[in-house]
Design a protein around this motif. Structure first.
Motif, PDB file in Angstrom:
ATOM      1  N   SER A 104     -69.715 115.811 -15.471  1.00 47.42           N
ATOM      2  CA  SER A 104     -70.673 116.745 -16.077  1.00 47.42           C
ATOM      3  C   SER A 104     -70.943 117.916 -15.133  1.00 47.42           C
ATOM      4  N   ASN A 105     -71.060 117.612 -13.835  1.00 52.45           N
ATOM      5  CA  ASN A 105     -71.334 118.668 -12.863  1.00 52.45           C
ATOM      6  C   ASN A 105     -70.126 119.599 -12.689  1.00 52.45           C
ATOM      7  N   ASP A 106     -68.953 118.984 -12.521  1.00 52.35           N
ATOM      8  CA  ASP A 106     -67.780 119.773 -12.137  1.00 52.35           C
ATOM      9  C   ASP A 106     -67.081 120.414 -13.335  1.00 52.35           C
ATOM     10  N   HIS A 107     -67.204 119.799 -14.501  1.00 54.61           N
ATOM     11  CA  HIS A 107     -66.445 120.309 -15.644  1.00 54.61           C
ATOM     12  C   HIS A 107     -67.332 120.855 -16.761  1.00 54.61           C
ATOM     13  N   VAL A 108     -68.320 120.054 -17.173  1.00 51.05           N
ATOM     14  CA  VAL A 108     -69.119 120.452 -18.341  1.00 51.05           C
ATOM     15  C   VAL A 108     -70.081 121.587 -17.971  1.00 51.05           C
ATOM     16  N   TRP A 109     -70.648 121.502 -16.792  1.00 51.89           N
ATOM     17  CA  TRP A 109     -71.611 122.538 -16.360  1.00 51.89           C
ATOM     18  C   TRP A 109     -70.981 123.936 -16.368  1.00 51.89           C
ATOM     19  N   PRO A 110     -69.810 124.136 -15.716  1.00 54.82           N
ATOM     20  CA  PRO A 110     -69.206 125.477 -15.769  1.00 54.82           C
ATOM     21  C   PRO A 110     -68.898 125.934 -17.201  1.00 54.82           C
ATOM     22  N   LEU A 111     -68.533 124.988 -18.075  1.00 54.76           N
ATOM     23  CA  LEU A 111     -68.293 125.388 -19.470  1.00 54.76           C
ATOM     24  C   LEU A 111     -69.595 125.843 -20.126  1.00 54.76           C
ATOM     25  N   VAL A 119     -70.136 130.826 -27.946  1.00 59.11           N
ATOM     26  CA  VAL A 119     -70.691 130.998 -29.303  1.00 59.11           C
ATOM     27  C   VAL A 119     -70.218 132.326 -29.901  1.00 59.11           C
ATOM     28  N   LYS A 120     -70.209 133.382 -29.085  1.00 60.00           N
ATOM     29  CA  LYS A 120     -69.776 134.691 -29.602  1.00 60.00           C
ATOM     30  C   LYS A 120     -68.315 134.630 -30.043  1.00 60.00           C
ATOM     31  N   GLU A 121     -67.487 133.956 -29.235  1.00 63.76           N
ATOM     32  CA  GLU A 121     -66.048 133.970 -29.496  1.00 63.76           C
ATOM     33  C   GLU A 121     -65.584 132.749 -30.297  1.00 63.76           C
ATOM     34  N   GLY A 122     -66.441 131.738 -30.378  1.00 61.83           N
ATOM     35  CA  GLY A 122     -66.074 130.518 -31.117  1.00 61.83           C
ATOM     36  C   GLY A 122     -64.962 129.748 -30.456  1.00 61.83           C
ATOM     37  N   SER A 123     -64.885 129.816 -29.132  1.00 59.79           N
ATOM     38  CA  SER A 123     -63.780 129.103 -28.470  1.00 59.79           C
ATOM     39  C   SER A 123     -64.222 128.517 -27.136  1.00 59.79           C
ATOM     40  N   ARG A 124     -63.438 127.548 -26.690  1.00 64.48           N
ATOM     41  CA  ARG A 124     -63.684 126.887 -25.410  1.00 64.48           C
ATOM     42  C   ARG A 124     -63.514 127.907 -24.288  1.00 64.48           C
ATOM     43  N   GLN A 125     -64.333 127.782 -23.260  1.00 65.72           N
ATOM     44  CA  GLN A 125     -64.390 128.839 -22.234  1.00 65.72           C
ATOM     45  C   GLN A 125     -63.691 128.458 -20.935  1.00 65.72           C
ATOM     46  N   ASN A 126     -62.581 127.732 -21.035  1.00 65.23           N
ATOM     47  CA  ASN A 126     -61.853 127.342 -19.821  1.00 65.23           C
ATOM     48  C   ASN A 126     -61.476 128.533 -18.952  1.00 65.23           C
ATOM     49  N   HIS A 127     -61.015 129.590 -19.613  1.00 68.74           N
ATOM     50  CA  HIS A 127     -60.551 130.756 -18.849  1.00 68.74           C
ATOM     51  C   HIS A 127     -61.684 131.328 -18.016  1.00 68.74           C
ATOM     52  N   ARG A 128     -62.896 131.373 -18.581  1.00 72.91           N
ATOM     53  CA  ARG A 128     -64.020 131.911 -17.792  1.00 72.91           C
ATOM     54  C   ARG A 128     -64.485 130.894 -16.746  1.00 72.91           C
ATOM     55  N   ALA A 129     -64.549 129.625 -17.136  1.00 72.95           N
ATOM     56  CA  ALA A 129     -65.097 128.610 -16.228  1.00 72.95           C
ATOM     57  C   ALA A 129     -64.124 128.255 -15.105  1.00 72.95           C
ATOM     58  N   ALA A 134     -57.234 127.044 -21.734  1.00 77.54           N
ATOM     59  CA  ALA A 134     -57.036 125.633 -22.090  1.00 77.54           C
ATOM     60  C   ALA A 134     -55.888 125.535 -23.071  1.00 77.54           C
ATOM     61  N   GLU A 135     -54.814 124.806 -22.684  1.00 77.67           N
ATOM     62  CA  GLU A 135     -53.795 124.586 -23.721  1.00 77.67           C
ATOM     63  C   GLU A 135     -54.215 123.297 -24.410  1.00 77.67           C
ATOM     64  N   ASP A 136     -53.574 122.213 -24.062  1.00 76.12           N
ATOM     65  CA  ASP A 136     -53.976 120.911 -24.563  1.00 76.12           C
ATOM     66  C   ASP A 136     -55.086 120.425 -23.627  1.00 76.12           C
ATOM     67  N   LEU A 137     -56.140 119.921 -24.233  1.00 85.96           N
ATOM     68  CA  LEU A 137     -57.311 119.465 -23.482  1.00 85.96           C
ATOM     69  C   LEU A 137     -56.911 118.532 -22.336  1.00 85.96           C
ATOM     70  N   PHE A 138     -55.992 117.613 -22.629  1.00 85.31           N
ATOM     71  CA  PHE A 138     -55.681 116.588 -21.635  1.00 85.31           C
ATOM     72  C   PHE A 138     -54.694 117.068 -20.583  1.00 85.31           C
ATOM     73  N   LYS A 139     -53.777 117.963 -20.986  1.00 82.19           N
ATOM     74  CA  LYS A 139     -52.891 118.568 -19.982  1.00 82.19           C
ATOM     75  C   LYS A 139     -53.766 119.237 -18.935  1.00 82.19           C
ATOM     76  N   ASP A 140     -54.869 119.796 -19.413  1.00 87.01           N
ATOM     77  CA  ASP A 140     -55.791 120.476 -18.532  1.00 87.01           C
ATOM     78  C   ASP A 140     -56.466 119.500 -17.548  1.00 87.01           C
ATOM     79  N   TYR A 141     -56.835 118.326 -18.069  1.00 88.51           N
ATOM     80  CA  TYR A 141     -57.460 117.323 -17.199  1.00 88.51           C
ATOM     81  C   TYR A 141     -56.460 116.717 -16.214  1.00 88.51           C
TER      82      TYR A 141
END
Ligand code: SAM
Length: 343
Positions: A104-111, A119-129, A134-141
């Motif tokens: 939660s601290n290392d991954h969810v918090w930055p998101l 909310v503005k873009e309707g998309s996951r914010q991996n690139h900003r965080a 983010a391609e595939d969620l798990f490839k990312d993990y």
């Protein structure tokens, strides 16, 4: 309480401070403060600071915050873990949430720091965080060992805490074999074989995960009824089983990917055999429990569903007699049976 104080919007004030409380908890876990206090008498801030290599003044403020939040007890001799901190916040506690808190601290918090853009873009914010799309969620993990270990520890801590309630939500004693698709560390599988001694469970997960399971296996137990098989549940053949399990899998994926997965399960699941889901089941208004609704804000391609939505989804793939059990734990359970061709 004065009249004006009684009118204060306490719920809103609590939410305003919620992020401070979360971060204090996360940092105390990250610095292993609860580990240092485990099985020890009260310790002074200066002793803890020296042990963990932090400033005395900063550590004292954090310890006071933890005491204010009910995580530590403060006495004139120093600080001591509460029972709840010993059980849930130490990294080796029986039902440790440490892994999930670090995630939660290392991954969810930055998101969530980028929620406004999400909310503005309707998309996951991996690139900003994290500076990466983010391609595939798990490839990312699984791109680095540390992130993979952290994610698996997070999954393990929740799975371990919920496994008994999921495993006993329905009587599964009629099944001889089960396959937990995306079963990760095998926490649910191990609980199932404890409760149903005649059941053999295969955990099926990506090769990166299966290569890393040894760290999470229970020690000193015969683990023979649990086997691990690596593969991709969208592409590879699924192991044969009387009972298929999807725990915290469906909510991550788009309808198109769910179509691929449920079609495959439906094709291998024999009539009369079953599928068990473990998910948080939303109420029909889809505002409760708030935990599930807040999780949606991470904007994965999937979504949380209500009981009737799950029922409808499962029936579309030939599953019937859908039963839902709200467990009161962090995950609920749904059981359904593959329709006989004649019915
Ligand atoms: N079932 C576990 C639980 O409830 O704790 C883990 C849930 S985790 C959110 C999703 C799991 O699905 C991960 O272990 C992940 O590696 C696995 N997974 C993701 N994509 C997969 C795929 N294509 N094939 C097999 N497993 C996959």
């Amino acid at each position: 309480v004065s009249e004006s104080a009684a009118k204060l919007p306490s719920k809103i004030l609590e939410l305003m401070d919620g992020f401070r409380a979360s971060k204090a908890l996360f940092v105390a876990c990250k610095l292993k403060i609860f580990d240092h206090l485990k099985d020890k008498g009260p310790l002074k801030a200066v002793d803890i600071a020296n042990e963990i290599g932090t400033s005395v003044c900063g550590t004292e403020r954090l310890l006071d915050a933890c005491a204010a939040l009910g995580l530590l007890e403060k006495t004139s001799q120093g600080y001591r873990n509460t029972d709840s901190a010993n059980t849930y916040l130490t990294s080796d506690g029986e039902y440790s949430l440490h892994g999930y808190i670090i995630h939660s601290n290392d991954h969810v918090w930055p998101l969530f720091t980028n929620l406004e853009s999400a909310v503005k873009e309707g998309s996951r914010q991996n690139h900003r965080a994290f500076g990466r799309k983010a391609e595939d969620l798990f490839k990312d993990y699984y791109h680095s060992w540390e992130v993979k270990q952290r994610f698996m520890a997070a999954m393990h801590s929740i799975a371990h805490l919920t496994a008994r309630d999921v495993a006993t939500a329905f009587d599964l004693s009629q099944f001889k074999s089960a396959c937990d698709l995306g079963g990760c560390t095998g926490a649910l599988a191990h609980e199932l074989v404890q409760i149903y001694p005649n059941l053999k469970v295969t955990v099926f997960d990506l090769p990166e995960v299966i290569a890393n399971i040894s760290y999470f296996q229970p020690s000193g137990q015969c683990t023979a009824p649990v086997t691990f098989v690596s593969g991709d549940f969208f592409k590879d053949n699924l192991p044969e089983a009387d009972l298929y399990i999807l725990s915290r899998v469906l909510h991550d994926w788009s309808d198109e990917k769910i179509h691929v997965l449920l079609s495959k399960i439906s094709a291998v699941c024999k009539p009369g055999n079953a599928l068990l889901l473990a998910e948080i089941v939303l109420d029909e208004q889809k505002t409760h429990p708030p935990r599930a609704v807040l999780q949606s804000l991470s904007m994965t391609e999937g979504k949380q569903r209500s009981g009737s939505e799950y029922k409808q989804l499962l029936e579309k793939y030939g599953f019937t007699n859908v039963e839902i059990k709200i467990t009161g734990n962090l995950l609920d359970a749904l059981l359904c049976f593959k329709k006989n061709l004649s019915s």
